[in-house]
Enzyme design. Structure first.
Site, PDB file in Angstrom:
ATOM      1  N   ASP A 244       0.842  -0.907  -0.300  1.00 57.42           N
ATOM      2  CA  ASP A 244      -0.301   0.119  -0.173  1.00 57.42           C
ATOM      3  C   ASP A 244       1.012   1.106  -0.064  1.00 57.42           C
ATOM      4  OD1 ASP A 244      -3.044   0.909   0.037  1.00 57.42           O
ATOM      5  OD2 ASP A 244      -1.839   2.136   1.452  1.00 57.42           O
ATOM      6  N   ASN A 252      -2.862  13.439  -4.169  1.00 56.27           N
ATOM      7  CA  ASN A 252      -3.932  13.240  -4.820  1.00 56.27           C
ATOM      8  C   ASN A 252      -4.205  14.682  -4.403  1.00 56.27           C
ATOM      9  OD1 ASN A 252      -4.022  11.359  -7.054  1.00 56.27           O
ATOM     10  ND2 ASN A 252      -5.184  10.150  -5.142  1.00 56.27           N
ATOM     11  N   HIS A 257      -4.791  14.130  -9.251  1.00 56.06           N
ATOM     12  CA  HIS A 257      -5.244  12.920 -10.206  1.00 56.06           C
ATOM     13  C   HIS A 257      -4.310  12.460 -10.411  1.00 56.06           C
ATOM     14  CE1 HIS A 257      -8.607  11.677  -6.631  1.00 56.06           C
ATOM     15  NE2 HIS A 257      -8.943  12.706  -7.615  1.00 56.06           N
ATOM     16  N   ASP A 261      -1.808   9.179 -11.142  1.00 63.36           N
ATOM     17  CA  ASP A 261      -1.928   8.193 -11.799  1.00 63.36           C
ATOM     18  C   ASP A 261      -0.547   8.107 -11.855  1.00 63.36           C
ATOM     19  OD1 ASP A 261      -4.696   8.637 -11.946  1.00 63.36           O
ATOM     20  OD2 ASP A 261      -4.900   9.006 -13.290  1.00 63.36           O
ATOM     21  N   GLU A 296      -4.761   2.209  -4.661  1.00 56.38           N
ATOM     22  CA  GLU A 296      -3.273   2.308  -4.864  1.00 56.38           C
ATOM     23  C   GLU A 296      -2.414   1.432  -3.678  1.00 56.38           C
ATOM     24  OE1 GLU A 296      -4.713   4.631  -0.884  1.00 56.38           O
ATOM     25  OE2 GLU A 296      -5.669   3.779  -3.108  1.00 56.38           O
TER      26      GLU A 296
END
Length: 377
Positions: A244, A252, A257, A261, A296
């Site tokens: 994680d 973010n 975002h 990504d 994630e």
């Protein structure tokens, strides 16, 4: 069982031998019309001659069979030896026709044409036309041999000319039809190959995460079930780790975002590069062992690995990730992760294994993140 061993276990060789035996069957079927021709006096040889003719055909076919079965024929351009088999069939048919009397020759001429069928569904139009030319030339040679020194203005010779014309017409027409069928077969083969490639591509896409290109959760769960079955069968260990990203929500919120990504894609590329240098993962393709578990979170499957080995592998990966700078449109960013590691225990479901790895991950996060914890019972 013995017949299966005779035909070889190699699929290509087996297919070639099966086709060759079909040719042998056609020679065997000649025994019935040949026997009738002998019995009713339409042949200029007796049963001994008939048996000798069939035995000669079988001897040639045994030679062809052995050449294909032993792999000797592979040194030639055509390992099936199709053209030699057709030429032998032509020659034997011409010998048979030479010894036929009257209208029996017209009937037996069909056997001559039948030799042509060996290549009807394999050869192209031009090759079939060449064979038709050989067939017609062979019959012309037979006529020249039989009418040498004899008058040609006789009904008998005119009948032979009629047979020759029919033979030329039938073989030419069969060549065109056979070439058309060969073209259809080629197109069908190409479309089948294209369809198989498309299906493989669809299958591949269904197993990939759209964002990162890594394996998706669906694939990972199937891989885990297979690994569990293997471990149960062979009593070999394996581990799973749930990884994680630390404070990913903060990335973010701060950078957007799109940057998040980029981080996810960058981590996947980074893990793939690192895995090539990890001895514990060198035994299998990392692309089949690592994927996006959700959000994630990522899942890493480590076959043939004990808890100590998995911990050493994750420690090296963890250190390499912490030292890496990830390029994004917001600049170079650093990244850490927390991970929970669990070793499979005989008899437990995959869901239990994942639950133990997830509990270890939760403990790693509660202890301050940026660390690896192992699962207990």
């Amino acid at each position: 069982m013995a017949f299966d061993r005779l035909l070889s276990r190699d699929h290509t060789t087996r297919l070639r031998l099966t086709r060759q035996l079909m040719g042998v069957a056609s020679y065997a079927m000649f025994l019935l019309p040949g026997s009738l021709a002998v019995r009713w006096g339409w042949a200029r040889f007796d049963y001994v001659g008939l048996v000798a003719l069939v035995a000669t055909a079988l001897a040639f076919n045994v030679a062809f069979f052995l050449a294909i079965r032993t792999g000797f024929s592979r040194r030639f351009r055509d390992p099936t030896l199709l053209l030699p088999q057709i030429l032998v069939a032509f020659a034997l048919s011409l010998v048979t026709l030479h010894y036929m009397r009257g209208e029996a020759r017209s009937v037996m001429l069909m056997l001559y044409v039948a030799s042509f069928f060996f290549g009807l569904f394999t050869l192209g139009t031009w090759q079939l036309l060449q064979l038709a030319g050989v067939a017609v030339a062979g019959y012309v040679g037979l006529m020249a041999f039989e009418f040498h020194g004899r008058p040609l203005d006789t009904p008998e010779f005119q009948l032979e000319l009629l047979r020759l014309a029919v033979l030329a017409m039938i073989t030419s027409w069969l060549s065109l039809v056979g070439g058309y069928l060969a073209g259809l077969r080629t197109k069908l083969g190409e479309r089948r190959s294209a369809l198989q490639e498309a299906l493989a591509r669809v299958q591949e896409l269904s197993e990939r995460d759209e964002l990162t290109g890594a394996r998706n959760r669906r694939y990972l769960m199937q891989a885990l079930e297979k690994e569990r079955a293997r471990a149960e069968r062979f009593a070999q260990p394996f581990c799973v780790a749930i990884i994680d990203l630390d404070h990913f929500k903060r990335i973010n919120d701060r950078h957007g975002h799109a940057v998040g990504d980029e981080i996810l894609r960058g981590l996947c590329d980074h893990v793939r590069r690192q895995a090539r240098d990890l001895d514990l993962l060198a035994r299998q393709d990392i692309d089949t062992a690592f994927g996006r578990y959700g959000g994630e979170e990522f899942l890493l499957v480590m076959p043939h690995t004990t808890l100590d080995g998995g911990l050493a592998c994750l420690a090296r990966m963890h250190a390499a990730t912490g030292a890496q700078r990830f390029s994004t449109q917001a600049g170079e960013l650093s990244l850490t992760f927390s991970a929970g590691l669990a070793q499979y225990r005989a008899g437990e479901p995959v869901s239990t294994l994942l639950a133990r790895a997830d509990a270890a991950l939760y403990r790693a996060k509660s202890l301050g993140r940026n660390r690896v914890e192992t699962a207990g019972p």
